[in-house]
Design an enzyme around this catalytic site. Sequence first.
Site, PDB file in Angstrom:
ATOM      1  N   ARG A 170       0.805  -1.154   0.071  1.00 15.88           N
ATOM      2  CA  ARG A 170       0.078   0.034  -0.056  1.00 15.88           C
ATOM      3  C   ARG A 170       0.741   1.188  -0.064  1.00 15.88           C
ATOM      4  O   ARG A 170       0.429   2.298   0.649  1.00 15.88           O
ATOM      5  CB  ARG A 170      -1.164   0.005   1.112  1.00 15.88           C
ATOM      6  CG  ARG A 170      -1.954  -1.179   1.252  1.00 15.88           C
ATOM      7  CD  ARG A 170      -3.040  -1.115   0.098  1.00 15.88           C
ATOM      8  NE  ARG A 170      -3.632  -2.482  -0.102  1.00 15.88           N
ATOM      9  CZ  ARG A 170      -3.275  -3.501  -0.784  1.00 15.88           C
ATOM     10  NH1 ARG A 170      -2.147  -3.471  -1.587  1.00 15.88           N
ATOM     11  NH2 ARG A 170      -3.610  -4.843  -0.720  1.00 15.88           N
TER      12      ARG A 170
HETATM   13  C1  LIG Z   1     -15.395  -0.501  -0.680  1.00 18.28           C
HETATM   14  C2  LIG Z   1     -13.928  -0.243  -0.929  1.00 18.28           C
HETATM   15  C3  LIG Z   1     -13.251  -1.397  -1.159  1.00 18.28           C
HETATM   16  C4  LIG Z   1     -11.773  -1.362  -1.160  1.00 18.28           C
HETATM   17  N1  LIG Z   1     -10.870  -2.325  -1.542  1.00 18.28           N
HETATM   18  C5  LIG Z   1      -9.588  -1.997  -1.594  1.00 18.28           C
HETATM   19  C6  LIG Z   1      -8.828  -3.409  -2.043  1.00 18.28           C
HETATM   20  O1  LIG Z   1      -9.177  -4.285  -2.024  1.00 18.28           O
HETATM   21  N2  LIG Z   1      -7.357  -3.179  -2.089  1.00 18.28           N
HETATM   22  C7  LIG Z   1      -6.679  -1.769  -1.706  1.00 18.28           C
HETATM   23  O2  LIG Z   1      -5.659  -1.629  -2.137  1.00 18.28           O
HETATM   24  N3  LIG Z   1      -7.649  -0.745  -1.651  1.00 18.28           N
HETATM   25  C8  LIG Z   1      -8.844  -0.886  -1.402  1.00 18.28           C
HETATM   26  N4  LIG Z   1      -9.703   0.338  -1.261  1.00 18.28           N
HETATM   27  C9  LIG Z   1      -9.253   1.559  -1.034  1.00 18.28           C
HETATM   28  C10 LIG Z   1      -8.972   2.399  -2.462  1.00 18.28           C
HETATM   29  O3  LIG Z   1     -10.428   2.098  -3.111  1.00 18.28           O
HETATM   30  C11 LIG Z   1      -7.884   2.358  -2.848  1.00 18.28           C
HETATM   31  O4  LIG Z   1      -6.778   2.816  -2.038  1.00 18.28           O
HETATM   32  C12 LIG Z   1      -7.750   3.135  -4.360  1.00 18.28           C
HETATM   33  O5  LIG Z   1      -6.689   2.664  -5.085  1.00 18.28           O
HETATM   34  C13 LIG Z   1      -7.643   4.594  -4.108  1.00 18.28           C
HETATM   35  O6  LIG Z   1      -7.979   5.308  -5.395  1.00 18.28           O
HETATM   36  P1  LIG Z   1      -8.856   6.650  -5.492  1.00 18.28           P
HETATM   37  O7  LIG Z   1      -8.821   7.108  -6.762  1.00 18.28           O
HETATM   38  O8  LIG Z   1     -10.122   6.760  -4.797  1.00 18.28           O
HETATM   39  O9  LIG Z   1      -7.923   7.594  -4.554  1.00 18.28           O
HETATM   40  P2  LIG Z   1      -8.289   8.818  -3.624  1.00 18.28           P
HETATM   41  O10 LIG Z   1      -9.202   8.176  -2.441  1.00 18.28           O
HETATM   42  O11 LIG Z   1      -8.901  10.070  -4.258  1.00 18.28           O
HETATM   43  O12 LIG Z   1      -6.926   9.339  -3.146  1.00 18.28           O
HETATM   44  C14 LIG Z   1      -5.861   8.597  -2.251  1.00 18.28           C
HETATM   45  C15 LIG Z   1      -4.703   9.369  -2.675  1.00 18.28           C
HETATM   46  O13 LIG Z   1      -4.279   9.067  -3.785  1.00 18.28           O
HETATM   47  C16 LIG Z   1      -3.818  10.316  -4.260  1.00 18.28           C
HETATM   48  N5  LIG Z   1      -4.117  10.456  -5.817  1.00 18.28           N
HETATM   49  C17 LIG Z   1      -5.220  10.120  -6.284  1.00 18.28           C
HETATM   50  N6  LIG Z   1      -4.748  10.443  -7.625  1.00 18.28           N
HETATM   51  C18 LIG Z   1      -3.544  11.026  -7.723  1.00 18.28           C
HETATM   52  C19 LIG Z   1      -2.854  11.366  -8.819  1.00 18.28           C
HETATM   53  N7  LIG Z   1      -3.620  11.175 -10.413  1.00 18.28           N
HETATM   54  N8  LIG Z   1      -1.659  11.548  -8.675  1.00 18.28           N
HETATM   55  C20 LIG Z   1      -1.105  11.604  -7.460  1.00 18.28           C
HETATM   56  N9  LIG Z   1      -1.755  11.218  -6.139  1.00 18.28           N
HETATM   57  C21 LIG Z   1      -3.076  10.763  -6.500  1.00 18.28           C
HETATM   58  C22 LIG Z   1      -4.563  11.335  -3.405  1.00 18.28           C
HETATM   59  O14 LIG Z   1      -3.987  12.609  -3.415  1.00 18.28           O
HETATM   60  C23 LIG Z   1      -4.411  10.728  -2.139  1.00 18.28           C
HETATM   61  O15 LIG Z   1      -3.486  10.970  -1.320  1.00 18.28           O
HETATM   62  C24 LIG Z   1     -11.327   0.224  -1.101  1.00 18.28           C
HETATM   63  C25 LIG Z   1     -12.022   1.325  -0.722  1.00 18.28           C
HETATM   64  C26 LIG Z   1     -13.203   0.936  -0.589  1.00 18.28           C
HETATM   65  C27 LIG Z   1     -14.235   2.128  -0.485  1.00 18.28           C
END
Ligand SMILES: Cc1cc2nc3c(=O)[nH]c(=O)nc-3n(C[C@H](O)[C@H](O)[C@H](O)COP(=O)(O)OP(=O)(O)OC[C@H]3O[C@@H](n4cnc5c(N)ncnc54)[C@H](O)[C@@H]3O)c2cc1C
Length: 292
Positions: A170
């Site tokens: 992560r």
């Molecule tokens: C129901 C559910 C299930 C999940 N299951 C998993 C799982 O199985 N495995 C797992 O690893 N995670 C899981 N997650 C967590 C989450 O989905 C992941 O961490 C996902 O990759 C976050 O992506 P996001 O675009 O929503 O990022 P955001 O939540 O919008 O941002 C997270 C971080 O990433 C940074 N970021 C986003 N985009 C960029 C970019 N283009 N450039 C630089 N920084 C950026 C943001 O600044 C922030 O610091 C889950 C979450 C939920 C709600």
Amino acid sequence: MSIITGFEHFIRQDEPLAPHTWLRTGGAAEYFAEPTNADELVALVRRCREQDVDVRVLGGGSNLLIRDEGVRGVVIQLGAAAFGEISVKGQSIAAGAGAKLGHLISASVREGLAGLEMLVGIPGTLGGALHGNAGNHGSDIGQFTQRATVLARDGQVHERRRDEMAFGYRQSSLDELVILSAEFRCESEDPVQITKRMQKQWIIKKSHQPLAHENAACAFKNPGEMSAASLIEQAALGDARVGGVALSARHANFIVTDRGATSADVLKLIEMVREQVLERTGVELKPAMDVW
Ligand SMILES: Cc1cc2nc3c(=O)[nH]c(=O)nc-3n(C[C@H](O)[C@H](O)[C@H](O)COP(=O)(O)OP(=O)(O)OC[C@H]3O[C@@H](n4cnc5c(N)ncnc54)[C@H](O)[C@@H]3O)c2cc1C
């Protein structure tokens, strides 16, 4: 010159951020920008640098907690089509960081490119997935990543090759301001076989997380080989609640919020569970979400 001069067509002021996050809590962004192309993005990042204004990048908001007081400065979202393009060349698939991870996975399966299907069911964008090296049961996005393009705080664009990037549990070394795009190397395989594997993975994933209509987010990272959910259950905290915020009845390592929940309550619940798990099991859990 104001921060938005000339950028009025893609910047809004006082944008509520709660609807942009999976927990649906938190305050507003002073400025919220959705540039329509890379030139606008670079010009905005340079302007922020010149004027010493804070900049953050929001993906799908599935791993993010916004404090109730909101965020000063500019929040950028790569929601425009220009940042979500997906293309395939041989065994490689490339995508813009604004693409939904699910769209990238669907495209790879369709093209008979195996590997990324194991990440099915992880919400959010490619940028968010690369930032936190999203993964599932032994697979993570980092293991397929061949190349990434990033935009640094000074407005310079850089290419990162495979041997210049590091991915851990992560976390990734891609900590520049904006991840713009990336390319992934997959194995060729019959799309029918890949689809079967993806469906199996999807069923497992769905049975282990809150229901689709719930506002949810992961609470803690798994410490080493242990599961955060079993430590929480071991500490008898499965029914922990603060105000409108509780641990999910379906999976103890998810936080779910009701209407009226606040980010302060989310933070209190996280701290309460962290403290009590430490006291009762001796293991210190680390929060999964980034907090703004
Ligand atoms: C129901 C559910 C299930 C999940 N299951 C998993 C799982 O199985 N495995 C797992 O690893 N995670 C899981 N997650 C967590 C989450 O989905 C992941 O961490 C996902 O990759 C976050 O992506 P996001 O675009 O929503 O990022 P955001 O939540 O919008 O941002 C997270 C971080 O990433 C940074 N970021 C986003 N985009 C960029 C970019 N283009 N450039 C630089 N920084 C950026 C943001 O600044 C922030 O610091 C889950 C979450 C939920 C709600």
